[in-house]
Scaffold this motif. Sequence first.
Motif, mmCIF file in Angstrom:
data_model
loop_
_atom_site.group_PDB
_atom_site.id
_atom_site.type_symbol
_atom_site.label_atom_id
_atom_site.label_comp_id
_atom_site.label_asym_id
_atom_site.label_seq_id
_atom_site.Cartn_x
_atom_site.Cartn_y
_atom_site.Cartn_z
ATOM 1 N N ASP A 1 57.691 -59.389 41.770
ATOM 2 C CA ASP A 1 58.089 -59.759 40.416
ATOM 3 C C ASP A 1 58.031 -61.271 40.220
ATOM 4 O OD1 ASP A 1 59.532 -58.843 37.801
ATOM 5 O OD2 ASP A 1 60.795 -60.476 38.558
ATOM 6 N N LYS A 2 58.582 -62.033 41.187
ATOM 7 C CA LYS A 2 58.550 -63.498 41.135
ATOM 8 C C LYS A 2 58.563 -64.010 42.574
ATOM 9 C CE LYS A 2 60.903 -64.243 36.702
ATOM 10 N NZ LYS A 2 61.006 -62.827 36.295
ATOM 11 N N LYS B 1 61.052 -62.116 44.924
ATOM 12 C CA LYS B 1 61.753 -61.022 44.246
ATOM 13 C C LYS B 1 60.769 -59.871 44.082
ATOM 14 C CE LYS B 1 64.206 -60.060 39.878
ATOM 15 N NZ LYS B 1 64.537 -60.636 38.542
ATOM 16 N N PHE C 1 65.759 -54.435 42.694
ATOM 17 C CA PHE C 1 65.011 -55.578 43.204
ATOM 18 C C PHE C 1 65.465 -55.936 44.611
ATOM 19 C CE2 PHE C 1 64.961 -56.080 38.560
ATOM 20 C CZ PHE C 1 63.596 -56.187 38.335
ATOM 21 N N ASP D 1 59.992 -55.888 42.948
ATOM 22 C CA ASP D 1 60.387 -54.760 42.109
ATOM 23 C C ASP D 1 60.089 -53.466 42.869
ATOM 24 O OD1 ASP D 1 60.531 -52.702 40.179
ATOM 25 O OD2 ASP D 1 60.015 -54.091 38.553
ATOM 26 N N ARG E 1 55.778 -53.933 43.419
ATOM 27 C CA ARG E 1 55.012 -55.172 43.350
ATOM 28 C C ARG E 1 55.949 -56.363 43.363
ATOM 29 N NH1 ARG E 1 53.250 -54.657 36.955
ATOM 30 N NH2 ARG E 1 55.111 -55.657 36.076
ATOM 31 N N ARG F 1 58.296 -50.698 40.469
ATOM 32 C CA ARG F 1 56.905 -50.976 40.144
ATOM 33 C C ARG F 1 56.085 -51.290 41.387
ATOM 34 N NH1 ARG F 1 58.284 -54.349 34.672
ATOM 35 N NH2 ARG F 1 58.252 -52.555 33.273
#
Length: 391
Positions: A93-94, A84, A72, A86, A91, A89
Amino acid sequence: MIRPFLLLAAAGLLCACAQQPLRGTGDLGVVVERATGSLQLIESSGMSSLARIEGLGDLSHASVVFSRDQRFAYVFGRDGGLTKVDLLRQRIDKRVIQGGNSIGGAISQDGRLIAVGNYEPGGVKVFDAQTLEQIADIPATPLADGSRNSRVVGVTDVPGQRFIYSLFDTGETWLLDFSQSRTPQISRFENIGNQPYDALLTPEGRYYIAGLFGEDGMAKLDLWHPERGVERILDGYGRGQQKLPVYKMPHLEGWTVAGNQTFVPAIGQHRVLVMDSENWQQTGAIDVAGQPIFVMARPDARQIWVNFAHPDNGKIQVIDSETHDIIATLEPGPAVLHMEFTARGDQLWLSVRDGGEIQVWDPYTLKLLKRLPAESPSGIFFSSRAHETGL
């Protein structure tokens, strides 16, 4: 008749094909694309771009730290956004908007806490690294007229589950200790100098050094002996030199400690200063092509690479750390904003903002290896930073 276990196996294969391919994260990094509020995900093994991740807000002065597993990236945006990302992935995350104007941050020694420094509101907020839940809010010292709190600069992680930072408007350094609980013990050091603007931590994590914009000098705190207080070093380093207009503040995370020498940018001068890393006395000054911004060592410390503020920001100079001679002047393109070495120093990545590209150089042969298109690129950050203190 098709047996049930074969159906399950086939379903598992289909799921595996739908997921991101299994890979490590050690060679990954991100490039901040400031004009579009996006990150470009890069990998150094093949010198390629993997993805663009959008929706990160105002990245005009963004910085990035990484989780200890290097999966991350935590992005600190100028709009107060803490995002945050990823990397596997590809993308977000938060994401939370935690302030009005943030100026960088740090991740704790154990990787569980994220500290964000804010201009507005002045102070530091601390978050759980997994959930981005706020766990602490530490307002900075109010100004004398009560109009606002001091702006925070130079937020850095230090050993012992601590964070350290400086207060630009009130001339202080604060040390937050989270080693006992999530309610920090706060140590305040006052009167460190006029307008501390950024800071560095020496590689072993012992000394925190804040540069001073309002006067010629620096403020050093020995974190092995904080009870001794702040010591002034390099007092009056520009004495007798005409200070020029400052178009861009130097970045002290780009200072270089190379063996027993420390190389630092001189504010408002076309010089790189050299200090003895043991007694912190100036031992030299190197004339360079412009006002230095980043002064960075190749990981083997044999060379020092320097980029510059406008109007000389199309140049890079390479300094021999032993002789202090300038061994090369390169012109990669218009507005070289940032440099980043791979962890073992085989590549140097440059962001060329006004050329709309990222460049990869061999720092041993000084040859250009690769060009990658990018949207107004600025900061470059490799995930190997996850294992360095003070970044």
